[in-house]
Scaffold this motif. Structure first.
Motif, PDB file in Angstrom:
ATOM      1  N   UNK A  30      20.298   5.177  -6.013  1.00  0.00           N
ATOM      2  CA  UNK A  30      19.189   4.917  -6.939  1.00  0.00           C
ATOM      3  C   UNK A  30      18.154   6.032  -6.785  1.00  0.00           C
ATOM      4  N   UNK A  31      17.277   6.105  -7.756  1.00  0.00           N
ATOM      5  CA  UNK A  31      16.191   7.082  -7.690  1.00  0.00           C
ATOM      6  C   UNK A  31      14.893   6.354  -7.387  1.00  0.00           C
ATOM      7  N   UNK A  32      14.100   6.949  -6.489  1.00  0.00           N
ATOM      8  CA  UNK A  32      12.783   6.392  -6.214  1.00  0.00           C
ATOM      9  C   UNK A  32      11.764   7.526  -6.164  1.00  0.00           C
ATOM     10  N   UNK A  33      10.528   7.180  -6.464  1.00  0.00           N
ATOM     11  CA  UNK A  33       9.439   8.156  -6.407  1.00  0.00           C
ATOM     12  C   UNK A  33       8.655   7.921  -5.121  1.00  0.00           C
ATOM     13  N   UNK A  34       8.401   8.991  -4.403  1.00  0.00           N
ATOM     14  CA  UNK A  34       7.738   8.879  -3.106  1.00  0.00           C
ATOM     15  C   UNK A  34       6.267   8.465  -3.270  1.00  0.00           C
ATOM     16  N   UNK A  76       0.840  -1.191   0.000  1.00  0.00           N
ATOM     17  CA  UNK A  76       0.000   0.000   0.000  1.00  0.00           C
ATOM     18  C   UNK A  76       0.885   1.254   0.000  1.00  0.00           C
ATOM     19  N   UNK A  77       0.447   2.300  -0.678  1.00  0.00           N
ATOM     20  CA  UNK A  77       1.205   3.553  -0.795  1.00  0.00           C
ATOM     21  C   UNK A  77       2.671   3.271  -1.138  1.00  0.00           C
ATOM     22  N   UNK A  78       2.910   2.610  -2.266  1.00  0.00           N
ATOM     23  CA  UNK A  78       4.278   2.150  -2.548  1.00  0.00           C
ATOM     24  C   UNK A  78       5.220   3.254  -3.028  1.00  0.00           C
ATOM     25  N   UNK A  79       6.503   3.058  -2.748  1.00  0.00           N
ATOM     26  CA  UNK A  79       7.539   3.777  -3.466  1.00  0.00           C
ATOM     27  C   UNK A  79       7.636   3.160  -4.854  1.00  0.00           C
ATOM     28  N   UNK A  80       8.123   3.967  -5.810  1.00  0.00           N
ATOM     29  CA  UNK A  80       8.499   3.383  -7.097  1.00  0.00           C
ATOM     30  C   UNK A  80      10.020   3.477  -7.221  1.00  0.00           C
ATOM     31  N   UNK A  81      10.663   2.324  -7.140  1.00  0.00           N
ATOM     32  CA  UNK A  81      12.102   2.260  -7.326  1.00  0.00           C
ATOM     33  C   UNK A  81      12.386   2.210  -8.825  1.00  0.00           C
ATOM     34  N   UNK A  88      -0.029   7.559   2.451  1.00  0.00           N
ATOM     35  CA  UNK A  88       1.174   8.289   2.079  1.00  0.00           C
ATOM     36  C   UNK A  88       2.435   7.694   2.674  1.00  0.00           C
ATOM     37  N   UNK A  89       2.313   6.529   3.300  1.00  0.00           N
ATOM     38  CA  UNK A  89       3.458   5.842   3.891  1.00  0.00           C
ATOM     39  C   UNK A  89       3.398   4.381   3.455  1.00  0.00           C
ATOM     40  N   UNK A  90       4.521   3.920   2.882  1.00  0.00           N
ATOM     41  CA  UNK A  90       4.535   2.562   2.341  1.00  0.00           C
ATOM     42  C   UNK A  90       4.350   1.521   3.441  1.00  0.00           C
ATOM     43  N   UNK A  91       3.474   0.533   3.184  1.00  0.00           N
ATOM     44  CA  UNK A  91       3.288  -0.587   4.116  1.00  0.00           C
ATOM     45  C   UNK A  91       3.064  -1.866   3.320  1.00  0.00           C
ATOM     46  N   UNK A  92       3.642  -2.956   3.808  1.00  0.00           N
ATOM     47  CA  UNK A  92       3.560  -4.248   3.129  1.00  0.00           C
ATOM     48  C   UNK A  92       2.641  -5.185   3.907  1.00  0.00           C
TER      49      UNK A  92
END
Length: 527
Positions: free
Chosen positions: A401-405, A364-369, A479-483
């Protein structure tokens, strides 16, 4: 009274003995296996006959190993003969082999005349013949190789098909067929069920071809489109064409676009991924004018793909299947389609891979690496032109690396579904919702964008009391990544079928988005 008790005791004992004896000769499916019948009741041949046979029949040498293993198991006893000569299954197999074209197999039959002579000329003797015996066995393996196995794994990998292939023991299957020949007619003992649906359609299309196929529909030069109420010779041609393939139940020959024809047009459009309207454009006629021979080729190609699918795939409690050319995801539960969603797949230069892996996580609310290839080819050149590029796109550097928030503008949207694999492919949401309005949806870098990701999460987590629709919505927008680790892994199958019969019996043709039909057809038609 004592005599009656003794009689009842003996009767029960007799029933028990008979039951045990019957069960002794049954396998797990209840089918008596030939190998359990006492071999001393069947005559045997010399094992050297086998070597001599393949020297005289080199076109069947490919199957020598399987044939030899079969007869070693049976101590070189005949399996195709009974007291009347060649047994019932021999005749049934002969009929199957000479009609192998019905199975979508285009091949010459080795030693066809010799095979025919066994069954079409009355034998003068019922004495077992080793050549007849070994020809039947070799051609049995030829038949199951062509019809059940299809192209070998090396060739399917060349076709960029990496779904797991099912391994079967066709020698053991032969044992069951010899005892119960009717098993070969039962779909569940053969191939993936879609194969048989396409086979029925193939028969219909071949009958159409024998009658001359269909004439091309010519658009009236005076008009650019046709709709209900219009009158044109094109409409009469259209009516005849739709009648041939079953979208219309009758052909009135009328040149007036009436309500009956409009229903047939809507059926055609639904089966070919066209917009649901009664308007007929030249692009629609182009599809209708594809020759019946080409449609037959497409059916044969997709029947071959069915050979590469495990026949029990739909027996899993849950499955997620994506058909790339259909741009569609289907979630199956207890063998039935439970949920569908449109998807976006990889561009031709970034093809979505055909493979399978178990889904393990929902993020949920993932980063994009950002993948290295995209970083190198797209992001770094953009940074060179605009130093503020990362900030403008809610991106950041993270350990080189670049990631998208996380957030609504994240390229993965608000949720992703992971089934770890070497191809780095997964399912995810997208902020680019407008792409789902397109007919052709090959736009991604290889991953699969889902039009209804929240709904997909809901059906996956439906039986989990910890996840209500409200909690899913909250996690997606936190708005915060959770697995979240799924309690039960769900098999995900990404396939490639350009012809498919749905659960309502409707045949769908899809565009060959990656151009894979022709190379496969070339392999099939040369064999």
């Amino acid at each position: 009274m004592r005599k009656l008790s003794r009689f009842i005791f003996l009767l029960v004992l007799l029933i028990l003995v008979v039951t045990i004896s019957c069960n002794k000769f049954k396998d797990k499916t209840g089918v008596t296996e030939l190998e359990e019948i006492p071999v001393d009741t069947r005559p045997a041949f010399d094992s050297t006959d086998l070597t001599a046979f393949f020297k005289k029949h080199p076109l069947l040498e490919k199957y020598q190993t399987e044939v030899r293993e079969l007869y070693k198991k049976h101590q070189f006893h005949y399996v195709w003969y009974d007291k009347n000569g060649v047994n019932e299954f021999g005749s049934l197999l002969h009929n199957k082999i000479i009609n192998v074209e019905e199975e979508g197999v285009l091949t010459s039959i080795p030693y066809r005349q010799k095979l025919d002579s066994i069954y079409e000329i009355a034998p003068s003797s019922h004495t077992p013949n080793p050549t007849t015996e070994l020809l039947n066995t070799s051609l049995y393996f030829f038949y199951v190789d062509k019809v059940y196995q299809g192209l070998d794994t090396e060739k399917t990998n060349q076709m960029e098909w990496f779904l797991p292939r099912e391994k079967q023991s066709y020698g053991k299957y032969l044992d069951s067929l010899l005892v119960n020949p009717s098993l070969i007619k039962k779909n569940e003992n053969g191939l993936f069920s879609q194969y048989y649906l396409l086979k029925n359609v193939l028969k219909t299309y071949r009958e159409i071809e024998k009658k001359g196929g269909w004439e091309p529909i010519v658009m009236d030069s005076a008009v650019k489109s046709l709709n209900v109420g219009d009158s044109s010779r094109t409409i009469a041609q259209l009516r005849t064409r739709l009648f041939l393939t079953g979208e219309l139940k009758k052909d009135s020959k009328s040149a007036i676009y009436d309500e009956e024809l409009s229903k047939g047009v809507l059926k055609f459009k639904k089966a070919n991924r066209n917009a649901s309207s009664t308007i007929i454009l030249p692009s629609h006629l182009k599809v209708l004018n594809i020759p019946v021979a080409e449609r037959i080729k497409t059916l044969i190609v997709n029947m071959e793909r069915c050979r590469w699918i495990a026949k029990d795939i739909t027996k899993s409690k849950e499955i997620i299947a994506v058909n790339i050319p259909a741009y569609e995801l289907t979630y199956f539960k207890d063998g039935k389609p439970y949920f569908r969603s449109n998807v976006v797949v990889g561009k031709t230069v970034n093809k979505t891979v055909v493979f399978s892996a178990p889904m393990r996580y929902i993020v949920f609310s993932p980063y994009w690496n950002v993948p290295y290839s995209i970083l190198k080819n797209e992001i770094k050149p953009a940074i060179a032109k605009d130093p503020n590029y990362l900030a403008k796109h809610n991106m950041e550097w993270n350990e080189g690396h670049v990631r998208q928030k996380p957030g609504p503008k994240n390229s993965l949207g608000l949720i992703k579904f992971l089934f770890p694999n070497s191809n780095s492919i997964y399912l995810h949401d997208t902020p680019s919702k407008h792409l789902f309005n397109r007919r052709d949806r090959a736009f991604s870098h290889g991953c699969i964008r889902v039009e209804k990701p929240k709904e997909l999460a809901e059906v996956i987590l439906k039986d989990d009391p910890n996840w209500t629709p409200e909690k899913i919505e909250e996690a997606m927008n936190r708005g915060k990544e959770s697995w979240y680790t799924l309690k039960n892994k769900i098999p995900v199958y990404i396939g490639y079928f350009t012809a498919w019969v749905d659960t309502e019996g409707v045949l769908h043709f899809y565009d060959d988005v990656y151009g894979r039909d022709e190379p496969l057809a070339a392999l099939l038609f040369e064999n």
